[in-house]
Enzyme design. Structure first.
Site, PDB file in Angstrom:
ATOM      1  N   GLY A  12       0.805  -1.224   0.000  1.00 56.59           N
ATOM      2  CA  GLY A  12       0.000   0.000   0.000  1.00 56.59           C
ATOM      3  C   GLY A  12       0.837   1.273   0.000  1.00 56.59           C
ATOM      4  O   GLY A  12       2.014   1.276   0.364  1.00 56.59           O
ATOM      5  N   ARG A  16      -3.185   7.966   3.947  1.00 53.16           N
ATOM      6  CA  ARG A  16      -3.495   8.802   5.103  1.00 53.16           C
ATOM      7  C   ARG A  16      -2.252   9.415   5.757  1.00 53.16           C
ATOM      8  O   ARG A  16      -2.330  10.308   6.576  1.00 53.16           O
ATOM      9  CB  ARG A  16      -4.280   7.965   6.136  1.00 53.16           C
ATOM     10  CG  ARG A  16      -5.690   7.645   5.681  1.00 53.16           C
ATOM     11  CD  ARG A  16      -6.299   6.483   6.451  1.00 53.16           C
ATOM     12  NE  ARG A  16      -5.819   5.185   5.959  1.00 53.16           N
ATOM     13  CZ  ARG A  16      -6.227   3.998   6.419  1.00 53.16           C
ATOM     14  NH1 ARG A  16      -7.099   3.933   7.402  1.00 53.16           N
ATOM     15  NH2 ARG A  16      -5.761   2.876   5.902  1.00 53.16           N
ATOM     16  N   LYS A  23       4.287   4.161   3.174  1.00 47.85           N
ATOM     17  CA  LYS A  23       4.086   4.099   4.629  1.00 47.85           C
ATOM     18  C   LYS A  23       5.011   3.109   5.327  1.00 47.85           C
ATOM     19  O   LYS A  23       5.634   3.454   6.334  1.00 47.85           O
ATOM     20  CB  LYS A  23       2.627   3.728   4.926  1.00 47.85           C
ATOM     21  CG  LYS A  23       2.353   3.545   6.393  1.00 47.85           C
ATOM     22  CD  LYS A  23       0.886   3.327   6.675  1.00 47.85           C
ATOM     23  CE  LYS A  23       0.422   1.991   6.177  1.00 47.85           C
ATOM     24  NZ  LYS A  23      -1.002   1.772   6.506  1.00 47.85           N
ATOM     25  N   GLY A 148     -11.070  -2.463  11.639  1.00 47.90           N
ATOM     26  CA  GLY A 148     -12.148  -3.414  11.391  1.00 47.90           C
ATOM     27  C   GLY A 148     -12.652  -3.938  12.728  1.00 47.90           C
ATOM     28  O   GLY A 148     -11.863  -4.124  13.650  1.00 47.90           O
ATOM     29  N   GLU A 163     -15.387  -3.557   8.253  1.00 42.70           N
ATOM     30  CA  GLU A 163     -14.486  -2.397   8.232  1.00 42.70           C
ATOM     31  C   GLU A 163     -15.213  -1.161   8.759  1.00 42.70           C
ATOM     32  O   GLU A 163     -16.432  -1.031   8.615  1.00 42.70           O
ATOM     33  CB  GLU A 163     -13.989  -2.136   6.806  1.00 42.70           C
ATOM     34  CG  GLU A 163     -13.036  -3.195   6.292  1.00 42.70           C
ATOM     35  CD  GLU A 163     -11.847  -3.423   7.213  1.00 42.70           C
ATOM     36  OE1 GLU A 163     -11.121  -2.462   7.512  1.00 42.70           O
ATOM     37  OE2 GLU A 163     -11.654  -4.577   7.651  1.00 42.70           O
ATOM     38  N   TYR A 375      41.012  21.332  13.363  1.00 42.31           N
ATOM     39  CA  TYR A 375      40.406  20.527  12.308  1.00 42.31           C
ATOM     40  C   TYR A 375      41.449  19.526  11.842  1.00 42.31           C
ATOM     41  O   TYR A 375      42.522  19.916  11.358  1.00 42.31           O
ATOM     42  CB  TYR A 375      39.945  21.382  11.115  1.00 42.31           C
ATOM     43  CG  TYR A 375      39.564  20.493   9.957  1.00 42.31           C
ATOM     44  CD1 TYR A 375      38.487  19.613  10.072  1.00 42.31           C
ATOM     45  CD2 TYR A 375      40.314  20.465   8.782  1.00 42.31           C
ATOM     46  CE1 TYR A 375      38.166  18.740   9.048  1.00 42.31           C
ATOM     47  CE2 TYR A 375      39.992  19.592   7.747  1.00 42.31           C
ATOM     48  CZ  TYR A 375      38.917  18.731   7.892  1.00 42.31           C
ATOM     49  OH  TYR A 375      38.598  17.856   6.885  1.00 42.31           O
ATOM     50  N   ASN A 395      43.803  20.098   4.102  1.00 39.48           N
ATOM     51  CA  ASN A 395      43.795  18.846   3.344  1.00 39.48           C
ATOM     52  C   ASN A 395      43.214  19.011   1.946  1.00 39.48           C
ATOM     53  O   ASN A 395      43.210  18.080   1.163  1.00 39.48           O
ATOM     54  CB  ASN A 395      43.007  17.785   4.107  1.00 39.48           C
ATOM     55  CG  ASN A 395      41.573  18.206   4.389  1.00 39.48           C
ATOM     56  OD1 ASN A 395      41.285  19.390   4.511  1.00 39.48           O
ATOM     57  ND2 ASN A 395      40.693  17.242   4.491  1.00 39.48           N
ATOM     58  N   TYR A 396      42.748  20.199   1.611  1.00 36.79           N
ATOM     59  CA  TYR A 396      41.953  20.372   0.395  1.00 36.79           C
ATOM     60  C   TYR A 396      42.485  21.551  -0.393  1.00 36.79           C
ATOM     61  O   TYR A 396      42.673  22.644   0.155  1.00 36.79           O
ATOM     62  CB  TYR A 396      40.500  20.621   0.818  1.00 36.79           C
ATOM     63  CG  TYR A 396      39.497  20.727  -0.292  1.00 36.79           C
ATOM     64  CD1 TYR A 396      39.436  19.755  -1.279  1.00 36.79           C
ATOM     65  CD2 TYR A 396      38.597  21.787  -0.336  1.00 36.79           C
ATOM     66  CE1 TYR A 396      38.483  19.839  -2.293  1.00 36.79           C
ATOM     67  CE2 TYR A 396      37.641  21.886  -1.337  1.00 36.79           C
ATOM     68  CZ  TYR A 396      37.599  20.902  -2.314  1.00 36.79           C
ATOM     69  OH  TYR A 396      36.670  20.994  -3.308  1.00 36.79           O
ATOM     70  N   ALA A 432      55.046  26.847  17.504  1.00 35.62           N
ATOM     71  CA  ALA A 432      53.708  27.447  17.417  1.00 35.62           C
ATOM     72  C   ALA A 432      53.615  28.374  16.212  1.00 35.62           C
ATOM     73  O   ALA A 432      54.590  29.028  15.843  1.00 35.62           O
ATOM     74  CB  ALA A 432      53.409  28.211  18.698  1.00 35.62           C
TER      75      ALA A 432
HETATM   76  C1  UD1 Z   1      -6.688  -3.389   7.907  1.00 35.71           C
HETATM   77  C2  UD1 Z   1      -7.882  -4.326   8.072  1.00 35.71           C
HETATM   78  C3  UD1 Z   1      -8.662  -3.915   9.313  1.00 35.71           C
HETATM   79  C4  UD1 Z   1      -7.752  -3.952  10.522  1.00 35.71           C
HETATM   80  C5  UD1 Z   1      -6.496  -3.101  10.312  1.00 35.71           C
HETATM   81  C6  UD1 Z   1      -5.511  -3.368  11.415  1.00 35.71           C
HETATM   82  C7  UD1 Z   1      -8.524  -4.917   5.795  1.00 35.71           C
HETATM   83  C8  UD1 Z   1      -9.479  -4.703   4.705  1.00 35.71           C
HETATM   84  N1  UD1 Z   1      -8.723  -4.228   6.905  1.00 35.71           N
HETATM   85  O1  UD1 Z   1      -7.195  -2.095   7.684  1.00 35.71           O
HETATM   86  O2  UD1 Z   1      -9.743  -4.809   9.509  1.00 35.71           O
HETATM   87  O3  UD1 Z   1      -8.445  -3.476  11.668  1.00 35.71           O
HETATM   88  O4  UD1 Z   1      -5.851  -3.464   9.064  1.00 35.71           O
HETATM   89  O5  UD1 Z   1      -4.398  -2.522  11.323  1.00 35.71           O
HETATM   90  O6  UD1 Z   1      -7.623  -5.744   5.673  1.00 35.71           O
HETATM   91  N2  UD1 Z   1      -1.892  -3.606   1.553  1.00 35.71           N
HETATM   92  C9  UD1 Z   1      -1.421  -4.266   0.428  1.00 35.71           C
HETATM   93  N3  UD1 Z   1      -2.160  -4.232  -0.713  1.00 35.71           N
HETATM   94  C10 UD1 Z   1      -3.380  -3.622  -0.787  1.00 35.71           C
HETATM   95  C11 UD1 Z   1      -3.866  -2.975   0.377  1.00 35.71           C
HETATM   96  C12 UD1 Z   1      -3.108  -2.995   1.527  1.00 35.71           C
HETATM   97  O7  UD1 Z   1      -0.328  -4.835   0.443  1.00 35.71           O
HETATM   98  O8  UD1 Z   1      -3.986  -3.662  -1.847  1.00 35.71           O
HETATM   99  C13 UD1 Z   1      -1.086  -3.631   2.774  1.00 35.71           C
HETATM  100  C14 UD1 Z   1      -0.711  -2.242   3.278  1.00 35.71           C
HETATM  101  O9  UD1 Z   1       0.530  -1.823   2.731  1.00 35.71           O
HETATM  102  C15 UD1 Z   1      -0.636  -2.437   4.780  1.00 35.71           C
HETATM  103  C16 UD1 Z   1      -1.571  -3.593   5.052  1.00 35.71           C
HETATM  104  O10 UD1 Z   1      -1.839  -4.218   3.808  1.00 35.71           O
HETATM  105  O11 UD1 Z   1       0.684  -2.788   5.203  1.00 35.71           O
HETATM  106  C17 UD1 Z   1      -2.904  -3.121   5.667  1.00 35.71           C
HETATM  107  O12 UD1 Z   1      -3.490  -2.177   4.795  1.00 35.71           O
HETATM  108  P1  UD1 Z   1      -4.172  -0.856   5.336  1.00 35.71           P
HETATM  109  O13 UD1 Z   1      -4.652  -0.087   4.177  1.00 35.71           O
HETATM  110  O14 UD1 Z   1      -3.290  -0.199   6.319  1.00 35.71           O
HETATM  111  O15 UD1 Z   1      -5.425  -1.491   6.077  1.00 35.71           O
HETATM  112  P2  UD1 Z   1      -6.319  -0.833   7.217  1.00 35.71           P
HETATM  113  O16 UD1 Z   1      -7.252   0.127   6.599  1.00 35.71           O
HETATM  114  O17 UD1 Z   1      -5.484  -0.371   8.313  1.00 35.71           O
HETATM  115 CA    CA Z   2      -3.277  -0.236   8.642  1.00 35.38          CA
END
Ligand code: UD1
Ligand code: CA
Length: 471
Positions: A12, A16, A23, A148, A163, A375, A395-396, A432
């Site tokens: 991801g 946010r 992230k 969630g 969610e 230095y 030195n430079y 000196a």
């Molecule tokens: C997710 C959970 C939520 C839980 C929370 C806990 C889902 C749908 N929801 O929500 O129930 O309470 O984590 O922290 O799973 N990622 C991918 N590919 C994607 C989307 C996300 O690899 O397509 C990875 C992100 O990089 C991240 C992780 O999955 O490391 C979680 O994704 P994030 O978007 O943070 O999920 P939350 O909304 O926090």
């Molecule tokens: Ca998360």
């Protein structure tokens, strides 16, 4: 017991966070947060490319660099269609002869760095005891918004995970949340994911959707409550990042204190996760110790000093307000106050570096001293050399850097400039104020300055002359 496999979700962007950086690459405790999940995975499986898959996507190349030192496989999720979709991408790593059917999967998020190995092991034991097909790590939070929620039926069995954005107002009042870590039987996981539909506000394939699939098939879904709710902290925003940072720093200090390190004001000292500090070392208030720094036993680090990527042997003292990067300090050295040691600095046993001294790519020999206002760059300084106040290595030349080599037992007076390249033989004395431009033989005296001129009465006469023309 079935062999474990770990999938880490890290594709991801982390919208946010409002960041240019993905992230999971944001540091917590001085290292990219995804590495905490990678290390947990290695601890659980003993590593191996066939055992751990990291799902990459946003800034995949950067992420691959960060995990390059680990024995884990990575797969790319080209389109981010949700956490369920991300897990499907990892299936290819375990494809070999339907290997995935025989495995038990631990699924971790790249954004929950406070989760511990002990909790995961307890969760695995619980999964076994409960004969569960899916076990979800949960926590009860006072402010569950954003997570969630665990929806339970009348008998208390888990029904599904909803969610936050899809939840009804009454579901939003549920305080039990999904911490985003799961244990799932392989023969169930991938077929179940093919049944998960993107019928939600985000139109994504949600991994928690497998809970309803399991319930529909009459399979056991268990919830394992995290022993400490901080382990469930998922980082989505900068606020949560700051909170994780605070908790991680406290955890690092607690470990070091348990190992025998004294912190005079723990909450004001910031030590990165990979730092090691020996017993009976004392860390004063307002100090920062970064990277893979190693500090030995009985060291003292005084206030307002920052030490990064450096190695300190035993009994090293860093006085106040020093900046030390990429340096090696041998036993019994004393540095500061107000010293700056840059990369490539080696301070040999019992040598001293004092106030307002900057050192770069330089070795200061055993028992040598550079106590004031210097230095020293690209220099090799022998044993017991006294570096006078204000000594500078030139030195430079505007294009290239050159070496200054000073043999053992040389005495350097104050305010000496060494115009490199230049060599000084053993035991020489440099007067000196000298500007040393030519090599100096051993045991010689060098005076590289203009001769002093004295004009008797000159000042007095000048005063009188000035007095006459004063308006
Ligand atoms: C997710 C959970 C939520 C839980 C929370 C806990 C889902 C749908 N929801 O929500 O129930 O309470 O984590 O922290 O799973 N990622 C991918 N590919 C994607 C989307 C996300 O690899 O397509 C990875 C992100 O990089 C991240 C992780 O999955 O490391 C979680 O994704 P994030 O978007 O943070 O999920 P939350 O909304 O926090
Ligand atoms: Ca998360």
């Amino acid at each position: 017991m079935k062999r474990l496999a770990v999938i880490i979700l890290a594709a991801g962007q982390g919208t946010r966070m409002r960041s240019k950086l993905a992230k999971v690459l944001h540091p917590v405790g001085g290292r990219p947060m995804v590495l905490y999940a990678v290390e947990l995975a290695q601890a659980l499986t003993k590593g191996g490319k066939g055992n751990v898959a990291v799902v990459t996507g946003h800034q995949a190349e950067k992420l691959k660099e960060v995990i390059a030192g680990y024995d884990v496989a990575s797969v790319v999720q080209t389109r981010r269609l949700g956490t369920g979709h991300a897990v499907v991408q990892a299936q290819s790593v375990f494809q070999n002869g339907d290997e995935w059917r025989k495995r038990r999967f631990v699924i971790l998020s790249g954004d929950t760095p406070l989760l511990t190995e002990a909790t995961l092991r307890d969760m695995l034991a619980y999964h076994d005891r409960e004969r569960a097909t899916v076990t979800v790590l949960t926590a009860h939070l006072d402010r569950p918004a954003g997570y969630g929620r665990i929806v339970r039926g009348r008998e208390g069995f888990i029904w599904r995970i909803i969610e936050d954005r899809d939840a009804t107002p009454s579901e939003r009042r549920i305080s039990e949340i999904n911490a985003g870590s799961y244990i799932v039987e392989g023969d169930f996981l991938f077929p179940a994911l093919s049944q998960v539909k993107p019928s939600n506000a985000q139109k994504e394939y949600y991994l928690p959707g497998i809970v309803s699939v399991a319930v529909g098939q009459g399979k056991r879904v268990a919830a394992y409550p995290a022993p400490d709710r901080v382990e469930a902290l998922g980082i989505n925003t900068r606020q949560e990042l700051a909170e994780a940072e605070r908790l991680m720093r406290a955890r690092i200090r607690a470990r070091l204190m348990a190992e025998g390190v004294t912190f005079l004001a723990p909450e004001t000292s910031f030590v990165d996760a990979e730092v090691r500090i020996g017993r009976d070392s004392v860390i004063h208030p307002h100090t920062t110790i970064e990277g893979w720094t190693r500090i030995g036993e009985d060291c003292v680090i005084r206030s307002h000093s920052r030490i990064a990527e450096s190695v300190l042997s035993d009994q090293v003292t860093i006085l106040d307000a020093c900046v030390i990067e990429g340096a090696r300090l041998e036993e019994g050295t004393v540095i500061g106050p107000f010293a700056r040691l840059r990369p490539g600095t080696v301070i040999r046993r019992a040598a001293k570096v004092g106030n307002f001294v900057e050192i770069k790519k330089t070795e200061l020999g055993i028992g040598a001293k550079a106590n004031h206002l210097s230095y020293l760059g690209d220099a090799q300084i022998g044993k017991r050399v006294n570096v006078g106040a204000g000594t500078i290595t030139c030195n430079y030349d505007g294009v290239n850097k050159y070496q200054t080599v000073i043999a053992d037992d040389v005495f350097i007076g104050s305010d000496v400039s060494f115009v490199a390249p230049v060599k000084v033989g053993k035991g020489a004395v440099i007067g000196a104020g000298s500007v040393v431009t030519e090599d100096v033989p051993a045991d010689a005296l060098v005076l590289g300055r203009s001769r002093q001129v004295i004009k008797p009465e000159w000042a007095k006469e000048r005063r009188e002359k000035m007095g006459k023309i004063k308006h």
